[in-house]
Design a protein around this motif. Structure first.
Motif, short mmCIF file in Angstrom:
data_model
loop_
_atom_site.label_atom_id
_atom_site.label_comp_id
_atom_site.label_asym_id
_atom_site.label_seq_id
_atom_site.Cartn_x
_atom_site.Cartn_y
_atom_site.Cartn_z
N GLY A 1 0.78 -1.22 0.00
CA GLY A 1 0.00 0.00 0.00
C GLY A 1 0.81 1.27 0.00
O GLY A 1 0.23 2.37 0.10
N ARG B 1 -2.47 -11.87 3.35
CA ARG B 1 -3.75 -12.11 4.02
C ARG B 1 -3.83 -13.54 4.53
O ARG B 1 -4.31 -13.79 5.64
CB ARG B 1 -4.91 -11.81 3.06
N ILE C 1 -2.02 -8.93 7.31
CA ILE C 1 -2.87 -7.74 7.20
C ILE C 1 -4.31 -8.15 7.49
O ILE C 1 -4.70 -9.32 7.32
CB ILE C 1 -2.77 -7.08 5.82
N GLU D 1 -8.36 -4.12 5.43
CA GLU D 1 -7.31 -3.50 4.64
C GLU D 1 -7.08 -4.26 3.34
O GLU D 1 -6.79 -3.67 2.29
CB GLU D 1 -6.02 -3.48 5.47
N TYR D 2 -7.23 -5.58 3.41
CA TYR D 2 -6.93 -6.44 2.27
C TYR D 2 -7.92 -6.26 1.13
O TYR D 2 -7.52 -6.13 -0.04
CB TYR D 2 -6.93 -7.89 2.76
N ARG E 1 -7.73 -3.09 -1.18
CA ARG E 1 -6.44 -3.02 -1.85
C ARG E 1 -6.37 -4.06 -2.97
O ARG E 1 -5.87 -3.78 -4.07
CB ARG E 1 -5.31 -3.25 -0.85
#
Length: 621
Positions: free
Chosen positions: A329, A356, A361, A365-366, A369
């Motif tokens: 990121g 993941r 993470i 958030e995964y 993204r």
């Protein structure tokens, strides 16, 4: 026989206390004449094996038996099962619980099941129809040294359903049930059978995610050559084992050993469970099954980690760094030509999924993204790249690796004369053994014994006994930073400087550090090791030290490996000394089950300086 049973069935409520008792007596008498309790099928269905007190079932759950003595007496269990199948009032759910026993006994005794009060397990038949099994496969996830339960690998079965996608198959697994996170506690309890083990049935894709994402383990699937009838027999027995526990033992009654009974239930003449060593290693059971000509084609499923490294190997360094930044990121746009952008985004998406899977993470958030990466990739309008579409080339099949036991015969010379040497190691692999089929940079040895006859002493002595010697060396790269480590313990004979005599030390050593790949194929490792000794014939009788250990693995070609090494230990507590050693080892695979290994080194132990050269012929069996 059929006519008599038909008379019983005319009134399903009629108990074995009337007509059923003579019928049951006749069936039992016929079963005893045929000695059905000694047949391989019955032995497999009861999980019978040799114990300290004779033949005993490996299943420890009393619910698995209808006879009080069923665990120890196959004949009494057969009698009790027949009684329950003939008289549903005595054991109403016997056919539902034990459909494999029911079908086999009816077939062996010529019983017409249509005339029995309970004809079949209706629940099982409904599930079987929905599953629509079309085949089965043996699955071998590779070794994972960071978890004691998986350091030898694992085996499970999958049953292919009517779906074409193998990931929608059902996985049949046996494992210890525990929430223990401490590896040492797990190992102790597992060795002494302090965990219950259960068979389970779950969607195969869940196991694939667990192994390839969380454990970063490659998977091999071996298709099994079963007929439809044999596949049905396997599933019937799986049904019988639902919710039934057996004591889990790490070295023998483990995942692999207990799966052998399922295969024997399908094809009893193989008697696979009778052909294991006192210790049962998953890879050895794969080879045992192959010897029975039961394995067909092998399918390779690379882990997420393997795929990420495969994609990265096809990109320039700056694009690899960019892919990592995209997944993390820190940047949001790929650069370069359209082709480079596509391959960079493919790598970034694969690495993000790996993060993941390893729970690096969070899901919140995964998800956005990954969606952004996939949208950027689709806007390029290019088809999947060859690297993304094609899996990495498979390594050597695990079942093609060397056998786990090793006998070594050799000799050498040191400062004050020559010596002869013989060694035996029951299991399993060390860094200098032929590496094909094994996890690179790994070593798992148990009960390695080396005896030497020294020319200057004119007697045979114990040179070393390694109770356990584990090493896990994995290179760090831009994506993964695994910790390399080693641990070992046992007995070791070393020369001391005060009188030059050899003395036996009990040792426990281990440490951690990092590994790197200085050039393709090579692996260099630097650890900081702690070393604790209990020393024979010296005062004080103990020593505690610390120091660096360096090892380099240099493959010259597919057959020859060089292993330069160096070690320095400063014992500062107890018997103080500065010990060091350095040298180079080599291994040459001769073909078949033979390999030649040697070592030349120099060092100093407890004030005694020595130079030694050794040559050994290794036979794997």
């Amino acid at each position: 026989m059929t006519g008599v049973i038909g008379a019983v069935a005319a009134d399903p409520q009629q108990s074995a206390s009337t007509v059923g008792i003579p019928l049951l007596a006749g069936l039992i008498a016929r079963a005893d004449v045929l000695r059905l309790h000694e047949q391989p099928q019955w032995q497999a269905l009861l999980h019978l094996g040799s114990g300290w007190s004779g033949t005993v079932s490996r299943v420890d759950d009393p619910r698995f038996f209808l006879a009080v003595s069923g665990k120890y007496d196959a004949q009494s269990e057969l009698h009790a099962d027949l009684a329950a199948f003939i008289d549903p009032l005595a054991a109403p759910d016997a056919v539902r619980r034990f459909p494999a026993r029911f079908e086999w006994l009816c077939a062996q005794l010529g019983v017409d099941r249509a005339c029995l009060p309970v004809r079949e397990n209706a629940e099982f038949e409904a599930i079987l129809k929905e599953l629509a099994p079309r085949g089965a496969a043996l699955v071998f996830p590779s070794a994972f040294l960071s978890q004691p339960a998986s350091m030898f690998g694992h085996t499970l079965l999958i049953v292919h359903s009517g779906f074409k996608n193998a990931l929608l198959s059902q996985a049949v697994n046996y494992a210890a049930v525990t929430l223990e996170k401490n590896g040492m506690v797990f190992a102790f309890k597992g060795i002494f059978g302090l965990y219950p083990g259960f068979y389970s049935l779950m969607p195969y894709y869940q196991k694939v995610q667990e192994y390839t994402d969380l454990d970063q383990r490659d998977i091999w699937e071996y298709e099994l050559d079963f007929t439809d009838a044999e596949l049905r027999g396997l599933l019937l027995h799986v049904w019988e084992l639902r919710g039934v526990f057996t004591d889990y033992y790490f070295f023998d009654e483990n995942c692999s050993f207990n799966l052998l009974y399922l295969l024997d239930a399908a094809r009893p003449d193989m008697r696979l469970h009778e052909h294991t060593a006192p210790w049962v290693i998953p890879l050895d059971t794969v080879k045992l099954i192959e010897q029975q000509k039961l394995l067909r084609e092998a399918i390779y499923r690379p882990s997420r980690t393997t795929r990420v490294r495969h994609l990265a190997s096809r990109l320039p360094a700056e694009s690899v760094a960019e892919a990592r930044a995209l997944a993390r990121g820190s940047v949001t746009v790929a650069t370069g030509t359209q082709d480079i952008q596509a391959r960079t985004l493919d790598l970034a998406a694969a690495y993000l999924q790996s993060l993941r899977g390893r729970e690096v993470i969070a899901q919140a958030e995964y998800q956005p993204r990954l969606l952004a990466l996939l949208n950027a990739r689709s806007r390029l309008g290019l088809p999947p790249t060859r690297e993304a579409a094609d899996p990495p080339l498979p390594p050597a099949r695990p079942d093609r690796g060397h056998p786990s036991a090793r006998l070594s015969i050799g000799g050498g010379a040191q400062r004050d004369g020559g010596f002869a040497e013989v060694g035996i190691r029951p299991a399993y692999h060390d860094l200098r053994d032929p590496s094909a089929g094994f996890l690179p940079g790994s070593q798992i040895e148990f009960a390695n014994i080396v005896l030497r006859w020294y020319e200057h002493e004119q007697r045979v002595v114990l040179h070393r006994f390694d109770v356990v010697d584990l090493k896990s060396f994995a290179a760090v790269d831009r994506f993964y930073q695994p910790v390399s480590w080693e641990v070992g313990g046992g007995l070791l004979r070393e020369r001391t400087g005060d009188d030059g005599r050899g003395r036996t030390h009990a040792y426990l050593a281990g440490g951690a550090g990092l590994s790197a790949m200085p050039w393709p194929g090579a692996l260099a490792t630097l650890l900081i090791d702690g070393d604790i000794r209990v020393i024979q014939g010296r005062s004080p009788h103990y020593a505690v030290g610390l120091g660096p250990v360096a090892t380099v693995l240099v493959p010259v070609n597919q057959r020859v490996l060089l292993t330069p090494y160096g070690k320095l230990t400063r014992f500062a507590l107890g018997d103080t000394a500065t010990n060091y050693g350095f040298g180079v080892g080599a291994r040459a695979t001769l073909g078949g089950r033979l390999a030649l290994s040697g070592e030349v080194g120099a060092g100093r132990t407890w004030g005694y300086a020595n130079v030694e050269g050794t040559l050994r012929l290794n036979w794997f069996f």
